[in-house]
Design a protein around this motif. Structure first.
Motif, PDB file in Angstrom:
ATOM      1  N   GLY A  63       0.786  -1.231   0.000  1.00  0.00           N
ATOM      2  CA  GLY A  63       0.000   0.000   0.000  1.00  0.00           C
ATOM      3  C   GLY A  63       0.818   1.281   0.000  1.00  0.00           C
ATOM      4  N   ILE A  64       2.098   1.201   0.348  1.00  0.00           N
ATOM      5  CA  ILE A  64       2.929   2.410   0.416  1.00  0.00           C
ATOM      6  C   ILE A  64       3.161   3.002  -0.977  1.00  0.00           C
ATOM      7  N   LYS A  65       3.396   2.147  -1.957  1.00  0.00           N
ATOM      8  CA  LYS A  65       3.609   2.654  -3.323  1.00  0.00           C
ATOM      9  C   LYS A  65       2.371   3.402  -3.816  1.00  0.00           C
ATOM     10  N   ASP A  66       1.189   2.911  -3.459  1.00  0.00           N
ATOM     11  CA  ASP A  66      -0.061   3.579  -3.844  1.00  0.00           C
ATOM     12  C   ASP A  66      -0.140   4.975  -3.221  1.00  0.00           C
ATOM     13  N   VAL A  67       0.311   5.092  -1.975  1.00  0.00           N
ATOM     14  CA  VAL A  67       0.305   6.392  -1.287  1.00  0.00           C
ATOM     15  C   VAL A  67       1.229   7.369  -2.013  1.00  0.00           C
ATOM     16  N   LEU A  68       2.437   6.921  -2.331  1.00  0.00           N
ATOM     17  CA  LEU A  68       3.405   7.777  -3.021  1.00  0.00           C
ATOM     18  C   LEU A  68       2.885   8.208  -4.396  1.00  0.00           C
ATOM     19  N   THR A  69       2.258   7.269  -5.096  1.00  0.00           N
ATOM     20  CA  THR A  69       1.700   7.567  -6.422  1.00  0.00           C
ATOM     21  C   THR A  69       0.558   8.573  -6.321  1.00  0.00           C
ATOM     22  N   GLU A  70      -0.324   8.374  -5.338  1.00  0.00           N
ATOM     23  CA  GLU A  70      -1.484   9.257  -5.170  1.00  0.00           C
ATOM     24  C   GLU A  70      -1.065  10.674  -4.781  1.00  0.00           C
ATOM     25  N   LEU A  71      -0.074  10.781  -3.900  1.00  0.00           N
ATOM     26  CA  LEU A  71       0.422  12.098  -3.511  1.00  0.00           C
ATOM     27  C   LEU A  71       1.001  12.832  -4.720  1.00  0.00           C
ATOM     28  N   ASN A  72       1.719  12.088  -5.547  1.00  0.00           N
ATOM     29  CA  ASN A  72       2.311  12.672  -6.754  1.00  0.00           C
ATOM     30  C   ASN A  72       1.216  13.171  -7.706  1.00  0.00           C
ATOM     31  N   LYS A  73       0.151  12.396  -7.848  1.00  0.00           N
ATOM     32  CA  LYS A  73      -0.965  12.786  -8.712  1.00  0.00           C
ATOM     33  C   LYS A  73      -1.637  14.064  -8.215  1.00  0.00           C
ATOM     34  N   LYS A  74      -1.664  14.222  -6.898  1.00  0.00           N
ATOM     35  CA  LYS A  74      -2.317  15.388  -6.299  1.00  0.00           C
ATOM     36  C   LYS A  74      -1.387  16.605  -6.231  1.00  0.00           C
ATOM     37  N   GLY A  75      -0.159  16.443  -6.732  1.00  0.00           N
ATOM     38  CA  GLY A  75       0.768  17.563  -6.752  1.00  0.00           C
ATOM     39  C   GLY A  75       1.480  17.829  -5.446  1.00  0.00           C
TER      40      GLY A  75
ATOM     41  N   LYS B  80      14.582   2.354  -6.962  1.00  0.00           N
ATOM     42  CA  LYS B  80      14.742   1.957  -8.370  1.00  0.00           C
ATOM     43  C   LYS B  80      14.211   0.550  -8.595  1.00  0.00           C
ATOM     44  N   ARG B  81      14.526  -0.357  -7.680  1.00  0.00           N
ATOM     45  CA  ARG B  81      14.087  -1.755  -7.829  1.00  0.00           C
ATOM     46  C   ARG B  81      12.567  -1.874  -7.775  1.00  0.00           C
ATOM     47  N   ASN B  82      11.918  -0.935  -7.058  1.00  0.00           N
ATOM     48  CA  ASN B  82      10.462  -0.968  -6.931  1.00  0.00           C
ATOM     49  C   ASN B  82       9.752   0.024  -7.859  1.00  0.00           C
ATOM     50  N   ASN B  83      10.530   0.573  -8.826  1.00  0.00           N
ATOM     51  CA  ASN B  83       9.966   1.492  -9.834  1.00  0.00           C
ATOM     52  C   ASN B  83       9.226   2.672  -9.203  1.00  0.00           C
ATOM     53  N   ILE B  84       9.841   3.251  -8.169  1.00  0.00           N
ATOM     54  CA  ILE B  84       9.284   4.440  -7.522  1.00  0.00           C
ATOM     55  C   ILE B  84      10.111   5.645  -7.955  1.00  0.00           C
ATOM     56  N   GLU B  85       9.491   6.526  -8.722  1.00  0.00           N
ATOM     57  CA  GLU B  85      10.209   7.675  -9.277  1.00  0.00           C
ATOM     58  C   GLU B  85       9.695   9.011  -8.748  1.00  0.00           C
ATOM     59  N   SER B  86       8.679   8.977  -7.884  1.00  0.00           N
ATOM     60  CA  SER B  86       8.022  10.217  -7.467  1.00  0.00           C
ATOM     61  C   SER B  86       8.695  10.915  -6.287  1.00  0.00           C
TER      62      SER B  86
END
Length: 205
Positions: A85-97, A116-122
């Motif tokens: 669920g943490i990746k979803d949080v990071l992605t959602e925060l990025n979407k919201k600016g 990098k291994r978990n494809n988190i770029e935000s």
């Protein structure tokens, strides 16, 4: 809300197995007490001082041992798990600016490899220090660097020392229950918010 700052170990990354493995190698070398995974729930209820006593480890040696610990940690970086669920949080925060950052006593190299291994770029910023009790200084430096007021950021962390650091800098904190310190350890510090799941982090923000 301009920035959400995350702790790394115990908040984003489930590093329990990696840490125990690294610690036990150091314990064998320096004749400290080893840890077992089955003891972790009881260890979470202890303060850092109490843990050091249990492991027969003098606290004054922390500056010497911490760099060695993270070097061994690096060797097992592929065994680190991302909390569900943490990746979803990071992605959602990025979407919201909303910008995200990581402030940690782990090494920047370890964190970059994991992201990098978990494809988190935000994640915009990573600030690290090997001094485990100096996080308030890192937070103050971050606020100054980004020209932010304390009420424009919120911190997400799992340990008592995270709460103490945030109180010193006037930053609100969301304490997460899945990390290294149990509620018995942190409740006296009165974290501003508590989250029992990553989804609750988004609800609180």
């Amino acid at each position: 809300m301009k920035y959400v700052i995350f702790d790394f170990d115990g908040t984003i990354a489930d590093s329990k197995i990696v840490f125990i493995s690294a610690w036990n190698k150091i314990a064998e070398k320096y004749h400290f007490e080893k840890m077992k995974l089955t003891e972790l729930e009881n260890i979470k209820k202890l303060t850092i001082k109490e843990r050091c006593k249990m492991l027969n480890f003098p606290m004054y040696k922390l500056p010497i041992i911490i760099p060695q610990l993270y070097k061994l940690y690096r060797q097992s970086i592929n065994d680190l798990e991302l909390f569900d669920g943490i990746k979803d949080v990071l992605t959602e925060l990025n979407k919201k600016g909303v910008n995200t950052a990581i402030i940690s006593s782990n090494s920047e190299e370890n964190i970059q490899l994991f992201l990098k291994r978990n494809n988190i770029e935000s994640v915009k910023d990573i600030i690290c220090s090997s001094h485990i009790f100096g996080k308030d200084k890192l937070l103050s430096r971050f606020l100054k660097l980004k020209q932010l007021d304390a009420d424009e950021v919120i911190y997400v962390g799992d340990e008592q020392r995270d709460i103490i650091a945030c109180k010193k800098t006037g930053i609100k904190i969301i304490w997460v229950e899945w990390g290294y310190d149990s509620i018995e350890v942190v409740q006296a510090e009165e974290p501003d918010y508590k989250a029992s799941s990553p989804a609750e982090i988004m609800q609180l923000i």
